[in-house]
Design a protein around this motif. Structure first.
Motif, PDB file in Angstrom:
ATOM      1  N   UNK A 144      39.467   3.893  11.885  1.00 35.17           N
ATOM      2  CA  UNK A 144      39.407   2.453  11.589  1.00 35.17           C
ATOM      3  C   UNK A 144      39.401   1.625  12.871  1.00 35.17           C
ATOM      4  N   UNK A 145      39.639   2.259  14.013  1.00 38.76           N
ATOM      5  CA  UNK A 145      39.701   1.547  15.292  1.00 38.76           C
ATOM      6  C   UNK A 145      38.346   1.628  16.016  1.00 38.76           C
ATOM      7  N   UNK A 146      37.898   0.489  16.516  1.00 39.47           N
ATOM      8  CA  UNK A 146      36.640   0.370  17.255  1.00 39.47           C
ATOM      9  C   UNK A 146      36.937  -0.258  18.601  1.00 39.47           C
ATOM     10  N   UNK A 147      36.172   0.138  19.642  1.00 37.27           N
ATOM     11  CA  UNK A 147      36.414  -0.399  20.981  1.00 37.27           C
ATOM     12  C   UNK A 147      35.098  -0.523  21.752  1.00 37.27           C
ATOM     13  N   UNK A 148      35.136  -1.372  22.774  1.00 37.92           N
ATOM     14  CA  UNK A 148      33.972  -1.535  23.651  1.00 37.92           C
ATOM     15  C   UNK A 148      34.451  -1.996  25.010  1.00 37.92           C
ATOM     16  N   UNK A 149      33.700  -1.617  26.036  1.00 34.78           N
ATOM     17  CA  UNK A 149      33.946  -2.115  27.389  1.00 34.78           C
ATOM     18  C   UNK A 149      33.351  -3.513  27.479  1.00 34.78           C
TER      19      UNK A 149
ATOM     20  N   UNK B 187      37.372 -15.365  24.286  1.00 37.03           N
ATOM     21  CA  UNK B 187      36.263 -14.462  23.999  1.00 37.03           C
ATOM     22  C   UNK B 187      35.482 -14.985  22.807  1.00 37.03           C
ATOM     23  N   UNK B 188      34.180 -15.204  23.005  1.00 37.78           N
ATOM     24  CA  UNK B 188      33.299 -15.563  21.900  1.00 37.78           C
ATOM     25  C   UNK B 188      32.709 -14.251  21.412  1.00 37.78           C
ATOM     26  N   UNK B 189      33.079 -13.855  20.199  1.00 40.69           N
ATOM     27  CA  UNK B 189      32.726 -12.541  19.666  1.00 40.69           C
ATOM     28  C   UNK B 189      31.873 -12.714  18.421  1.00 40.69           C
ATOM     29  N   UNK B 190      30.682 -12.133  18.442  1.00 39.80           N
ATOM     30  CA  UNK B 190      29.793 -12.119  17.283  1.00 39.80           C
ATOM     31  C   UNK B 190      29.601 -10.656  16.907  1.00 39.80           C
ATOM     32  N   UNK B 191      29.932 -10.296  15.671  1.00 36.13           N
ATOM     33  CA  UNK B 191      29.840  -8.901  15.238  1.00 36.13           C
ATOM     34  C   UNK B 191      28.983  -8.760  13.994  1.00 36.13           C
ATOM     35  N   UNK B 192      28.197  -7.687  13.967  1.00 35.46           N
ATOM     36  CA  UNK B 192      27.507  -7.257  12.759  1.00 35.46           C
ATOM     37  C   UNK B 192      27.989  -5.848  12.470  1.00 35.46           C
ATOM     38  N   UNK B 193      28.430  -5.622  11.229  1.00 39.72           N
ATOM     39  CA  UNK B 193      28.976  -4.328  10.853  1.00 39.72           C
ATOM     40  C   UNK B 193      28.150  -3.753   9.715  1.00 39.72           C
ATOM     41  N   UNK B 194      27.891  -2.456   9.791  1.00 38.00           N
ATOM     42  CA  UNK B 194      27.070  -1.781   8.799  1.00 38.00           C
ATOM     43  C   UNK B 194      27.872  -0.666   8.138  1.00 38.00           C
ATOM     44  N   UNK B 195      27.656  -0.513   6.817  1.00 37.43           N
ATOM     45  CA  UNK B 195      28.358   0.543   6.096  1.00 37.43           C
ATOM     46  C   UNK B 195      27.517   1.816   6.071  1.00 37.43           C
ATOM     47  N   UNK B 196      28.022   2.833   5.366  1.00 40.38           N
ATOM     48  CA  UNK B 196      27.364   4.141   5.320  1.00 40.38           C
ATOM     49  C   UNK B 196      25.953   4.075   4.747  1.00 40.38           C
TER      50      UNK B 196
ATOM     51  N   UNK C 273      38.817  -1.928  11.471  1.00 37.25           N
ATOM     52  CA  UNK C 273      37.967  -2.288  10.341  1.00 37.25           C
ATOM     53  C   UNK C 273      38.164  -1.270   9.228  1.00 37.25           C
ATOM     54  N   UNK C 274      37.627  -1.548   8.062  1.00 33.49           N
ATOM     55  CA  UNK C 274      37.736  -0.595   6.955  1.00 33.49           C
ATOM     56  C   UNK C 274      36.981   0.694   7.281  1.00 33.49           C
TER      57      UNK C 274
ATOM     58  N   UNK D 269      28.990  -0.837  14.545  1.00 34.94           N
ATOM     59  CA  UNK D 269      29.378  -2.199  14.886  1.00 34.94           C
ATOM     60  C   UNK D 269      28.704  -2.580  16.199  1.00 34.94           C
ATOM     61  N   UNK D 270      28.014  -3.704  16.195  1.00 35.11           N
ATOM     62  CA  UNK D 270      27.371  -4.208  17.409  1.00 35.11           C
ATOM     63  C   UNK D 270      27.385  -5.722  17.361  1.00 35.11           C
ATOM     64  N   UNK D 271      27.093  -6.324  18.490  1.00 35.01           N
ATOM     65  CA  UNK D 271      27.046  -7.777  18.557  1.00 35.01           C
ATOM     66  C   UNK D 271      27.072  -8.237  19.989  1.00 35.01           C
TER      67      UNK D 271
END
Length: 87
Positions: A36-41, A50-59, A10-11, A17-19
């Protein structure tokens, strides 16, 4: 069910990032060496979908983007990888 890791890029202004991944609440962790790389178990989907729903928040705490995808594990346009952990 086997566990694995899902990762994507991501930028750099994204700070949280959660979801959900296949209906399971998931918080993603930012890579310290490559921010810029994000990961999760995640649980590995036997059908590789994979059904992926993400919410991302900035600074500033603004909700940046909401993404809702249903993807094959090998769609590298959206995310880098879904890998099965070693046993």
């Amino acid at each position: 069910m086997a566990s694995g890791t899902i990762s994507f890029e991501l930028s750099t202004d994204i700070t949280y990032v959660a979801g959900t991944v296949n209906g399971v609440e998931t918080v993603f962790i930012q890579d310290e060496a490559y921010p810029v790389k994000w990961r999760a178990a995640v649980d590995v989907a036997e059908d590789s979908l994979y059904h992926i729903y993400l919410e991302m928040y900035d600074e500033a705490g603004n909700k940046s983007i909401v993404l809702d995808y249903k993807l094959n594990a090998y769609n590298r346009v959206v995310f880098n990888s879904v890998t099965r952990d070693e046993k």
